[in-house]
Design an enzyme around this catalytic site. Structure first.
Site: not given
Length: 164
Positions: A80, A89, A92
């Protein structure tokens, strides 16, 4: 030990592999169980692909700051990049609840400030803990889900419950 709920989401690369890797790394926090995997429409990320989400229910001896540091380490380990908040992403990891504590500090807000607005959080969270009471809103997760609904969240057909 403190009961902690973590939200996981991935919409870049091999979402399933990213999530399975995150689950294994987050297992270092303590005993855990997870929700099924869900696919959800992106929220606040125009043009992004769908997310693969799940929720972890973890019992840990770590304090909230160390849980957050571990979550951030997992995100970085899985690739990330934190340039901006509203981007796709690889992973997360959000700290949703830390017991019944309320924490408002720079970089750490518990309960997560938008969890009660997000079906992609509430659907899998209700699977694990429908009667857990939000310490600020004083409503159960099930009640919050009823208010938000399940729109945009689907059980993911690729779910493999044996990945832990």
């Amino acid at each position: 030990m403190t009961r902690v709920f973590l939200g996981l989401g991935s919409n870049l690369g091999d979402r399933e592999l990213n999530t399975v890797r995150a689950l294994r790394l987050l297992g270092r926090l303590g005993p855990l169980r997870r929700s099924l995997f869900y696919e959800s429409d992106p929220v606040g990320i125009p043009g992004a692909g769908p997310f693969l989400n799940c929720i972890l229910d973890v019992w840990t001896y770590l304090n909230p700051h160390d849980v957050l540091l571990h979550a951030l380490w997992v995100e970085v380990t899985l690739g990330r990049l934190r340039a901006e908040r509203a981007l796709s992403r690889t992973m997360d990891v959000d700290v949703l609840f830390y017991g019944d504590q309320t924490i408002r500090e720079n970089g750490l807000e518990i309960p997560h400030p938008r969890l009660h607005e997000r079906a992609f959080v509430l659907v899998p969270l209700a699977e694990l803990a429908p009667n857990f009471v939000h310490p600020v809103l004083h409503k159960t997760v099930g009640e919050l889900l009823e208010l938000v609904g399940r729109t945009g969240v689907r059980h993911w057909r690729g779910d493999d419950s044996s990945c832990l």
